[in-house]
Write an enzyme that holds these catalytic residues in place. Sequence first.
Site, PDB file in Angstrom:
ATOM      1  N   LYS A 206      53.060  22.241  16.727  1.00  0.00           N
ATOM      2  CA  LYS A 206      53.423  22.958  15.392  1.00  0.00           C
ATOM      3  C   LYS A 206      53.142  24.350  15.304  1.00  0.00           C
ATOM      4  O   LYS A 206      51.957  24.667  15.597  1.00  0.00           O
ATOM      5  CB  LYS A 206      52.747  22.063  14.424  1.00  0.00           C
ATOM      6  CG  LYS A 206      53.196  22.102  12.813  1.00  0.00           C
ATOM      7  CD  LYS A 206      52.577  21.446  11.911  1.00  0.00           C
ATOM      8  CE  LYS A 206      52.747  20.036  12.180  1.00  0.00           C
ATOM      9  NZ  LYS A 206      52.042  19.207  11.364  1.00  0.00           N
TER      10      LYS A 206
ATOM     11  N   ILE B 186      62.460  20.333  16.439  1.00  0.00           N
ATOM     12  CA  ILE B 186      62.607  19.018  15.906  1.00  0.00           C
ATOM     13  C   ILE B 186      62.299  18.984  14.319  1.00  0.00           C
ATOM     14  O   ILE B 186      62.340  18.136  13.613  1.00  0.00           O
ATOM     15  CB  ILE B 186      61.619  17.933  16.535  1.00  0.00           C
ATOM     16  CG1 ILE B 186      60.507  18.136  16.692  1.00  0.00           C
ATOM     17  CG2 ILE B 186      62.292  17.652  17.874  1.00  0.00           C
ATOM     18  CD1 ILE B 186      59.657  17.037  17.251  1.00  0.00           C
ATOM     19  N   GLY B 187      61.597  20.073  13.789  1.00  0.00           N
ATOM     20  CA  GLY B 187      61.309  20.296  12.400  1.00  0.00           C
ATOM     21  C   GLY B 187      61.072  21.621  11.801  1.00  0.00           C
ATOM     22  O   GLY B 187      60.661  22.589  12.691  1.00  0.00           O
ATOM     23  N   ARG B 188      61.044  21.953  10.678  1.00  0.00           N
ATOM     24  CA  ARG B 188      60.984  23.276  10.020  1.00  0.00           C
ATOM     25  C   ARG B 188      60.546  23.056   8.821  1.00  0.00           C
ATOM     26  O   ARG B 188      60.811  22.011   8.143  1.00  0.00           O
ATOM     27  CB  ARG B 188      62.102  23.942  10.257  1.00  0.00           C
ATOM     28  CG  ARG B 188      63.223  23.636   9.123  1.00  0.00           C
ATOM     29  CD  ARG B 188      64.580  24.654   9.098  1.00  0.00           C
ATOM     30  NE  ARG B 188      65.198  24.602  10.669  1.00  0.00           N
ATOM     31  CZ  ARG B 188      65.705  25.666  11.203  1.00  0.00           C
ATOM     32  NH1 ARG B 188      65.882  26.736  10.470  1.00  0.00           N
ATOM     33  NH2 ARG B 188      66.406  25.462  12.398  1.00  0.00           N
ATOM     34  N   GLY B 189      59.578  23.945   8.358  1.00  0.00           N
ATOM     35  CA  GLY B 189      58.966  24.104   6.990  1.00  0.00           C
ATOM     36  C   GLY B 189      59.008  25.661   6.709  1.00  0.00           C
ATOM     37  O   GLY B 189      59.558  26.409   7.098  1.00  0.00           O
TER      38      GLY B 189
ATOM     39  N   VAL C 120      58.260  23.094  14.235  1.00  0.00           N
ATOM     40  CA  VAL C 120      57.700  21.894  15.137  1.00  0.00           C
ATOM     41  C   VAL C 120      58.803  21.815  16.126  1.00  0.00           C
ATOM     42  O   VAL C 120      59.977  21.775  16.011  1.00  0.00           O
ATOM     43  CB  VAL C 120      57.692  20.514  14.466  1.00  0.00           C
ATOM     44  CG1 VAL C 120      57.027  19.324  15.395  1.00  0.00           C
ATOM     45  CG2 VAL C 120      56.940  20.509  13.153  1.00  0.00           C
TER      46      VAL C 120
ATOM     47  N   PHE D 235      56.450  27.678   6.288  1.00  0.00           N
ATOM     48  CA  PHE D 235      55.475  28.314   7.025  1.00  0.00           C
ATOM     49  C   PHE D 235      55.502  27.819   8.488  1.00  0.00           C
ATOM     50  O   PHE D 235      54.807  28.422   9.321  1.00  0.00           O
ATOM     51  CB  PHE D 235      54.103  28.506   6.436  1.00  0.00           C
ATOM     52  CG  PHE D 235      54.169  28.569   5.158  1.00  0.00           C
ATOM     53  CD1 PHE D 235      54.293  29.559   4.518  1.00  0.00           C
ATOM     54  CD2 PHE D 235      53.857  27.498   4.135  1.00  0.00           C
ATOM     55  CE1 PHE D 235      54.229  29.981   3.107  1.00  0.00           C
ATOM     56  CE2 PHE D 235      53.853  27.850   2.794  1.00  0.00           C
ATOM     57  CZ  PHE D 235      54.187  28.998   2.355  1.00  0.00           C
ATOM     58  N   SER D 236      56.316  26.949   8.819  1.00  0.00           N
ATOM     59  CA  SER D 236      55.936  26.364  10.044  1.00  0.00           C
ATOM     60  C   SER D 236      57.337  25.799  10.766  1.00  0.00           C
ATOM     61  O   SER D 236      58.264  25.509  10.168  1.00  0.00           O
ATOM     62  CB  SER D 236      54.957  25.215  10.034  1.00  0.00           C
ATOM     63  OG  SER D 236      55.277  24.314   9.144  1.00  0.00           O
TER      64      SER D 236
ATOM     65  N   ASP E  46      50.423  13.419   8.923  1.00  0.00           N
ATOM     66  CA  ASP E  46      50.281  14.232   7.467  1.00  0.00           C
ATOM     67  C   ASP E  46      49.235  14.426   6.874  1.00  0.00           C
ATOM     68  O   ASP E  46      48.798  13.623   5.948  1.00  0.00           O
ATOM     69  CB  ASP E  46      51.433  13.948   6.843  1.00  0.00           C
ATOM     70  CG  ASP E  46      51.895  14.844   5.530  1.00  0.00           C
ATOM     71  OD1 ASP E  46      50.861  15.989   5.612  1.00  0.00           O
ATOM     72  OD2 ASP E  46      52.852  14.908   5.157  1.00  0.00           O
TER      73      ASP E  46
ATOM     74  N   ASP F 100      47.522  11.294   0.646  1.00  0.00           N
ATOM     75  CA  ASP F 100      49.000  11.247   0.470  1.00  0.00           C
ATOM     76  C   ASP F 100      49.687  10.178   1.404  1.00  0.00           C
ATOM     77  O   ASP F 100      50.694  10.428   2.082  1.00  0.00           O
ATOM     78  CB  ASP F 100      49.674  12.783   0.793  1.00  0.00           C
ATOM     79  CG  ASP F 100      51.170  12.692   0.495  1.00  0.00           C
ATOM     80  OD1 ASP F 100      51.647  12.129  -0.325  1.00  0.00           O
ATOM     81  OD2 ASP F 100      51.651  13.823   1.061  1.00  0.00           O
TER      82      ASP F 100
END
Length: 416
Positions: free
Chosen positions: A119, A96-99, A104, A101-102, A231, A210
């Site tokens: 994560k 459901i998500g990506r970055g 989800v 270095f990671s 976050d 943030d």
Amino acid sequence: MGCGTSKILPEPPKDVHLDLVKKVEPYTGCKNDIYKHFIKDGGDAIKSGFPSPPRQTNPCSTARMEQPEPRKNRVAKYRAKFDPRVTAKYDIKALIGRGSFSRVVRVEHKATKQPYAIKMIETKYREGREVCESELCVLRRVRHTNIIQLIEVFETQERVYMVMELATGGELFDRIIAKGSFTERDATRVLQMVLDGVKYLHTLGITHRDLKPENLLYYHPGMDSKIMITDFGLASARKKGDDCLMKTTCGTPEYIAPEILVRKPYTNSVDMWALGVISYILLSGTMPFEDDNRTRLYRQILKGKYSYSGEPWPSVSNLAKDFIDRLLTVDPSDRMTALQALKHPWVVSMAASSSMKNLHRSISQNLLKRASSRCQSTKSAQSTRSSRSTKSNKSRRVRERELRELNLRYQQQYNG
């Protein structure tokens, strides 16, 4: 240790729970390897538990489109990367998500069938480890109904797996656009939940740094869903005996407090400035400070220059505007604390005097207009990026010089 003229943050009350989450079966050869904040993918914020909408493609843009990888294959690929201890306890359902270095993924606890988000962080990258370390330091200490909860952590030599609550209700403003009505009373309900969470964090000596609408998620799609703060990748946690002032320049430009821009040591009052920006957007669908030019944007923030012109501001109560004014105060010592904000008459009265005025149409139109404008700006920037590449270094130096001069000028004014 003293804090100069600023106040020392209070110690946590006796009924506050600390160090609630422990590491689960840590890898013995790898200590303190941990991750980054909620995931960005192509510029869009993807929160754990809120799948991104399907991307729209233009069939005329290319003669042949690559077929997407079958979902079953994608899930199998990511399942293979998980430590056996994790897959023994959780079923991997979907990415459901990506970055950088990671990743989800949505998972389901095998015994209870409860959905969660995991994560998975690659700890071999220094940047990912540093931000992850900060987030875990915070999440291990907190337990509050309006803050995303860390359930457990698994560590291996190269990866860390953070099991977290799954927030499926979507982002705050997506829900507002989808609703048929939105009043000041609705706004105060939202802000009460956020302020409760922020007050709790500040009591523990934690500053989020943030806060913005993208980091406020609904727990579930129902009308009675709570709001959750997410976050904590930029959060700062003060330990007992630490100086309470922070110095790191960080945050999202439109929400950064003036004292951060002038590089002064600052306190958790920066979160209250961000909540002032959020409150302004919540009641209008527009930003109090906005400019494509970063220098001009910072100049607006440093002056505290904003207005209540345009729709729907004529229909917004003076009490609501007073609430915003007391948060968007350039001098942090004059800014409301979270506790004071919760006791403000506008929040306490639940905006009873103006609760029947439906602001939805103006707010949703402004939000959609801004989203469309930002989308067009992104496309334009992408199409001209290659032509600007040779000028980028020079323009960056010019912007940095302008910002240094601006900071110096306003720092002199700020210090009197």
